[in-house]
Design a protein around this motif. Structure first.
Motif, mmCIF file in Angstrom:
data_model
loop_
_atom_site.group_PDB
_atom_site.id
_atom_site.type_symbol
_atom_site.label_atom_id
_atom_site.label_comp_id
_atom_site.label_asym_id
_atom_site.label_seq_id
_atom_site.Cartn_x
_atom_site.Cartn_y
_atom_site.Cartn_z
ATOM 1 N N ASP A 16 -117.177 16.961 56.205
ATOM 2 C CA ASP A 16 -116.367 15.768 55.936
ATOM 3 C C ASP A 16 -114.962 16.152 55.490
ATOM 4 O O ASP A 16 -113.984 15.492 55.815
ATOM 5 C CB ASP A 16 -117.023 14.895 54.858
ATOM 6 N N GLN A 17 -114.858 17.239 54.721
ATOM 7 C CA GLN A 17 -113.559 17.675 54.234
ATOM 8 C C GLN A 17 -112.648 18.081 55.394
ATOM 9 O O GLN A 17 -111.470 17.729 55.429
ATOM 10 C CB GLN A 17 -113.723 18.853 53.267
ATOM 11 N N LEU A 18 -113.211 18.801 56.351
ATOM 12 C CA LEU A 18 -112.416 19.224 57.509
ATOM 13 C C LEU A 18 -111.983 18.018 58.336
ATOM 14 O O LEU A 18 -110.844 17.955 58.825
ATOM 15 C CB LEU A 18 -113.228 20.196 58.365
ATOM 16 N N MET A 19 -112.856 17.049 58.484
ATOM 17 C CA MET A 19 -112.507 15.842 59.235
ATOM 18 C C MET A 19 -111.383 15.076 58.543
ATOM 19 O O MET A 19 -110.438 14.617 59.178
ATOM 20 C CB MET A 19 -113.743 14.950 59.391
ATOM 21 N N HIS B 74 -114.251 31.297 50.246
ATOM 22 C CA HIS B 74 -114.801 31.813 51.505
ATOM 23 C C HIS B 74 -115.590 30.768 52.285
ATOM 24 O O HIS B 74 -115.838 30.940 53.474
ATOM 25 C CB HIS B 74 -115.663 33.043 51.218
ATOM 26 N N ASP B 75 -115.987 29.686 51.614
ATOM 27 C CA ASP B 75 -116.710 28.634 52.326
ATOM 28 C C ASP B 75 -115.786 27.472 52.690
ATOM 29 O O ASP B 75 -116.249 26.395 53.027
ATOM 30 C CB ASP B 75 -117.877 28.131 51.470
ATOM 31 N N ARG B 76 -114.461 27.692 52.606
ATOM 32 C CA ARG B 76 -113.506 26.630 52.905
ATOM 33 C C ARG B 76 -112.376 27.156 53.799
ATOM 34 O O ARG B 76 -111.877 28.256 53.592
ATOM 35 C CB ARG B 76 -112.880 26.078 51.623
ATOM 36 N N THR B 77 -111.992 26.356 54.778
ATOM 37 C CA THR B 77 -110.845 26.672 55.623
ATOM 38 C C THR B 77 -109.580 26.051 55.043
ATOM 39 O O THR B 77 -108.492 26.574 55.184
ATOM 40 C CB THR B 77 -111.072 26.150 57.055
ATOM 41 N N VAL B 78 -109.758 24.918 54.377
ATOM 42 C CA VAL B 78 -108.659 24.212 53.725
ATOM 43 C C VAL B 78 -108.895 24.263 52.218
ATOM 44 O O VAL B 78 -109.982 23.962 51.741
ATOM 45 C CB VAL B 78 -108.594 22.741 54.200
ATOM 46 N N ILE B 79 -107.879 24.678 51.471
ATOM 47 C CA ILE B 79 -107.996 24.832 50.026
ATOM 48 C C ILE B 79 -107.328 23.644 49.330
ATOM 49 O O ILE B 79 -106.162 23.335 49.597
ATOM 50 C CB ILE B 79 -107.324 26.135 49.532
ATOM 51 N N ILE B 80 -108.066 22.966 48.460
ATOM 52 C CA ILE B 80 -107.497 21.879 47.656
ATOM 53 C C ILE B 80 -107.484 22.359 46.215
ATOM 54 O O ILE B 80 -108.515 22.757 45.661
ATOM 55 C CB ILE B 80 -108.314 20.578 47.775
ATOM 56 N N GLN B 81 -106.307 22.344 45.619
ATOM 57 C CA GLN B 81 -106.136 22.902 44.275
ATOM 58 C C GLN B 81 -105.423 21.899 43.375
ATOM 59 O O GLN B 81 -104.350 21.405 43.722
ATOM 60 C CB GLN B 81 -105.330 24.197 44.374
ATOM 61 N N GLU B 82 -106.016 21.604 42.228
ATOM 62 C CA GLU B 82 -105.366 20.738 41.239
ATOM 63 C C GLU B 82 -104.914 21.604 40.074
ATOM 64 O O GLU B 82 -105.693 22.374 39.527
ATOM 65 C CB GLU B 82 -106.305 19.642 40.752
ATOM 66 N N ASP B 83 -103.620 21.484 39.715
ATOM 67 C CA ASP B 83 -103.051 22.290 38.642
ATOM 68 C C ASP B 83 -102.561 21.396 37.515
ATOM 69 O O ASP B 83 -101.969 20.332 37.753
ATOM 70 C CB ASP B 83 -101.873 23.131 39.161
#
Length: 292
Positions: A148-151, A12-21
């Motif tokens: 920074d992540q969004l940028m 909920h605090d992220r617009t872009v999801i980064i997932q490591e599997d």
């Protein structure tokens, strides 16, 4: 069989999801999700099925999957062996262009990125020569936080947009919209073919997987995949043959042909050339030349 529509875990605090599997094998069922997905294969080999198209994948391949694009990263058979010690590993970037990001994409300054996302809804594979640049962007995005992540995400999109014209498309376009039940049935068919293509498969057997008569199955498969069952089966066998032909331990073209489900060398050569554009021997020579 899992349902076609897949829900990505939401932060909920992220617009872009980064997932490591990290797992024994990739999720084995045909599925789709609202988010577009940029997936970097860190470990693992197999066949990516997108809509009605197939592409081999291996370590350090990066693919962009479009929003709501049906796909499955089908790991090679050895990854499903309980005695196997191999694993697969990947980093994925998920973003929904029609979700929270929509208002940002509407900004005049981001028009080119909005156009890129729309023009490449069918996805593509990042060219090998741009792997280092794109993977570096993904790592920066993964390590960043908050603003920074969004940028870094927009920097990543800009990089993808600049190389997109050199990239290989994953499909010729969106397939017609299918219902959840149809998606389950098609996914079951794909799964059955992927698990059994190395041995003779009759039309009756695969039609039974879909609870259809052979005649009804042929019409159904062609309608929803824009391909015939035989053509799809042959393409899957040829893609597996390509992997084996380029392995260091490849014994012979004839052994590869029979291992991949072909009943004669003549038939193998004919089908291989129709799919790949050259003979198995020419394919091996070209591969070795490119490696050299």
């Amino acid at each position: 069989m899992k349902t076609l529509q897949f829900t990505i875990p939401v932060a909920h605090d992220r617009t872009v999801i980064i997932q490591e599997d990290r797992m024994p094998h990739f999720y084995p069922h045909l599925h789709r999700h609202h988010e577009a997905q940029l997936m970097w294969i860190l470990e693992g080999k197999g066949t990516l099925i997108v809509e009605n198209n197939m592409h081999s994948f291996q370590e350090n391949d990066i693919f962009l999957i479009g929003s709501n694009q049906s796909h499955v990263f089908k790991s090679n058979a050895e990854y499903f062996d309980e005695a196997n010690v191999k694993q697969v590993r990947s980093i994925s970037v998920f973003f929904d262009p029609k979700g929270k990001l929509a208002s940002l994409f509407d900004l005049p300054e981001l028009y080119l990125l909005q156009r890129f996302v729309k023009d490449y809804e069918s996805g593509f594979k990042v060219p090998n020569e741009h792997f280092r640049e794109v993977s570096r962007r993904i790592l920066r995005l993964k390590e960043a936080s908050q603003l920074d992540q969004l940028m870094h995400f927009f920097f990543l999109l800009r990089t993808l947009s600049l190389i997109s014209e050199q990239a290989t498309a994953l499909s010729g376009g969106k397939s017609s919209s299918i219902s959840e039940n149809e998606g389950i049935r098609i996914g079951s068919i794909y799964h059955y073919i992927a698990q059994n293509f190395m041995k003779p498969i009759t039309l009756d057997e695969v039609a039974n997987q879909a609870n259809l008569t052979p005649q009804a199955f042929c019409r159904y498969f062609k309608k929803h995949t824009r391909n015939t069952f035989v053509a799809f089966l042959n393409e899957m066998r040829v893609h597996e043959a390509c992997k084996k032909l380029t392995q260091k331990k490849c014994e012979s073209i004839s052994s590869v042909a029979y291992t991949c489900g072909f009943n004669s060398i003549t038939n193998f050569n004919r089908v291989f050339k129709s799919v790949m554009g050259n003979s198995p021997k020419e394919y091996m020579v070209n591969f070795k030349r490119n490696i050299a």
